[in-house]
Design an enzyme around this catalytic site. Structure first.
Site, PDB file in Angstrom:
ATOM      1  CE  LYS A 175      11.916  -0.619   8.954  1.00 41.05           C
ATOM      2  NZ  LYS A 175      11.506  -0.813  10.369  1.00 41.05           N
ATOM      3  N   GLY A 226       1.703  -4.203   5.930  1.00 40.70           N
ATOM      4  CA  GLY A 226       1.447  -3.244   6.995  1.00 40.70           C
ATOM      5  C   GLY A 226       0.291  -2.328   6.662  1.00 40.70           C
ATOM      6  CB  SER A 227      -0.731   0.860   8.176  1.00 39.34           C
ATOM      7  OG  SER A 227       0.305   1.785   7.883  1.00 39.34           O
ATOM      8  CB  THR A 228      -3.756   1.756   3.797  1.00 42.84           C
ATOM      9  OG1 THR A 228      -4.385   0.468   3.646  1.00 42.84           O
ATOM     10  CG2 THR A 228      -3.980   2.557   2.521  1.00 42.84           C
ATOM     11  CB  THR A 230       3.238   2.452   6.260  1.00 42.85           C
ATOM     12  OG1 THR A 230       2.998   2.979   7.565  1.00 42.85           O
ATOM     13  CG2 THR A 230       4.722   2.196   6.096  1.00 42.85           C
ATOM     14  N   GLY A 231       2.047   2.096   3.309  1.00 42.55           N
ATOM     15  CA  GLY A 231       2.160   1.598   1.936  1.00 42.55           C
ATOM     16  C   GLY A 231       2.128   2.723   0.923  1.00 42.55           C
ATOM     17  CD  GLU A 248      -1.435  -8.464   3.614  1.00 41.86           C
ATOM     18  OE1 GLU A 248      -2.251  -7.595   4.003  1.00 41.86           O
ATOM     19  OE2 GLU A 248      -0.928  -9.298   4.365  1.00 41.86           O
ATOM     20  CB  CYS A 282      -3.609  -8.071   7.250  1.00 37.11           C
ATOM     21  SG  CYS A 282      -2.189  -7.058   7.709  1.00 37.11           S
ATOM     22  CD  GLU A 379      -6.803  -3.308   9.551  1.00 36.97           C
ATOM     23  OE1 GLU A 379      -6.406  -4.478   9.440  1.00 36.97           O
ATOM     24  OE2 GLU A 379      -6.224  -2.349   9.007  1.00 36.97           O
TER      25      GLU A 379
END
Length: 478
Positions: A175, A226-228, A230-231, A248, A282, A379
């Site tokens: 996706k 992606g972003s922390t 969302t992780g 990552e 990143c 960030e």
């Protein structure tokens, strides 16, 4: 070419077939214009289920493919990407915004990375080989791998996720970001021309579809860049099915310029690694610590390099600096610079969005700023670099490590041994010396702390797509 891309019909690919989205379409924005230029299909939950089912059916056969068959498929995919390179590069510019030359590098990198992944070997480790016993550690594929990719490197990161999964014998449902879906949809169309049906499937949609993927019982691993936040959400959703994860996540990479460094020699490298892809990387250098004895010299050199950049639409000749990819990120960058200015920071160049259409923000160097300011602590993921003064190397290391993130870091010095000693003290997954943000297909890459876990690339990255299986063989007595 604008007309060609706008009128071209994009489709999902499920079980080797092109299908329309059951949730209508999503608008795709050209960040150089701030306006939609294309549409992409939006998949339903039922279509995700169909894609996962197709991938599981394909896995029943693909898991038993030989190393030679897997390698041959990746080489065919690399050829298809290379053959369609001009189209893919132009799609990248239109949906992501980077200059055409950088988009061409992304496509070329995708080709090279695919071929490098094809060449990897999955070893059988012999643990014991005695007259009475032989113990071997084998590696087996996991099953269906779910890939969720971001908007900053839409083709390259898709390749980073798909190719090792296939090389290890898995199948894939991917996706892409809803902000940059077109390149990945086209990539999977190309893959479907040479791969067995169902081996790689693509669905498109927003965050809800990603959450469905991370909790899906038919997916055995999620790889996410992606972003922390969302992780973290993915990790929570994956817990119910004990999925394997490679995450990552965000980085706020620090670079330290040691006293006595040749500023003229390193300034260009510092600038390019901080502003790679307009800072939307990143592992870009996002905080620069410079010793007080050379602080003004470095600030002056960086501002001069920034002033040479030509900002504009990535399809225009000579442009070296494109727009920020989306409005939300554009507004965040504006907010962070305004906050730094209000806190007394010195804006050496840039510092204001450009007038007219699109999400254009010029390369911006911010001086006289320190920790505790949002631009340093958060960030920025955009074309702004805070340059921070320090007095002692111990202080610089302490401040560089004072972050929840730990993706990458760098040390810049003419004295390599001194740089190595400082590098060993940095809390991050990769430390570069006299460089930053360089990732290579044969070198593992990953973060620590809130920058995620697991690694990508090289043998270590390939093993992340496998499960161990031990053969414990008792030999008959002679």
């Amino acid at each position: 070419m604008y007309e060609t891309l706008a009128k071209r019909t994009s489709t999902l690919v499920i079980d080797g077939r092109a299908v329309a989205g059951e949730r209508g379409t999503l608008l795709v924005i050209d960040p150089a214009l701030g306006e939609p230029f294309a549409e992409c299909p939006s998949a339903s939950s039922a279509q995700l289920d169909a894609a996962v089912a197709a991938a599981n059916r394909a896995f029943a056969q693909w898991q038993h493919s030989s190393c030679e068959e897997r390698r041959a498929l990746l080489l065919k995919i690399a050829d298809r990407i290379e053959h369609n390179a001009p189209e893919l590069a132009e799609i990248i510019v239109r949906e992501q915004g980077k200059p055409l030359a950088l988009a061409q590098m992304e496509v070329g990198g995708a080709v090279a990375w695919t071929r490098a992944t094809a060449a990897l070997e999955l070893p059988v480790e012999v643990i014991e080989d005695s007259p009475t016993k032989r113990i071997e550690l084998h590696r087996r594929p996991l099953g269906v791998v779910g890939s969720i990719t971001p908007w900053n490197w839409p083709l390259m990161i898709a390749v980073w996720h798909i190719m090792p999964a296939l090389r290890a014998g898995n199948t894939v449902v991917i996706k892409p970001s809803e902000l940059t879906p077109l390149n990945t949809l086209r990539l999977v169309e190309l893959i479907a021309e040479v791969a067995p049906p169902g081996v790689v499937n693509v669905v498109a949609g927003g965050g809800a579809l990603g959450r469905d993927m991370s909790g899906h019982a038919g997916i055995r691993k999620i790889v996410f860049t992606g972003s922390t936040p969302t992780g973290q959400d993915i990790m929570r959703n994956a817990a119910g099915t004990l999925k394997r994860l490679t995450l990552e996540l965000g980085g706020n990479d620090a670079g330290i310029v040691l006293p006595g460094a040749d500023i003229d020699a390193v300034a260009e490298g510092v600038f390019q690694s901080a502003f790679l892809n307009m800072g939307q990387t990143c592992a870009a250098l996002k905080r620069l610590y410079v010793h007080e004895s050379q602080y003004e010299q470095m600030c002056t050199r960086l501002a001069a390099i920034a002033a040479r950049q030509k900002v504009g639409n990535g399809l225009e000749e000579g442009v070296s600096f494109g727009p920020i990819q989306n409005r939300d990120q554009f507004e965040l960058v504006c907010e962070l610079v305004d906050d730094a200015r209000a806190a007394g920071a010195r804006i050496l160049c840039g510092g204001e969005p450009l007038p007219g259409k699109g999400y254009f923000y010029p390369p911006t160097i911010v001086a006289d700023i320190t920790d505790g300011t949002r631009l340093v602590d958060e960030e920025q993921f955009g074309p702004v670099l805070p340059v921070i003064r320090y007095a002692t190397v111990d202080e610089a290391v302490l401040r560089a490590n004072a972050s929840d993130n730990g993706l990458g870091g760098s040390v810049w010095s003419s004295d390599i041994e001194q740089a190595r000693a400082v590098a060993a003290r940095l809390e991050c997954g990769t430390v570069w010396i006299n460089g930053h943000a360089e990732v290579l297909p044969h070198c593992p890459f990953g973060g620590c702390k809130m920058s995620g876990f697991g690694v990508e690339f090289g043998l270590e990255g390939l093993l992340e797509y496998t499960r161990p299986q031990l053969f414990n063989i008792n030999r008959p007595a002679p």
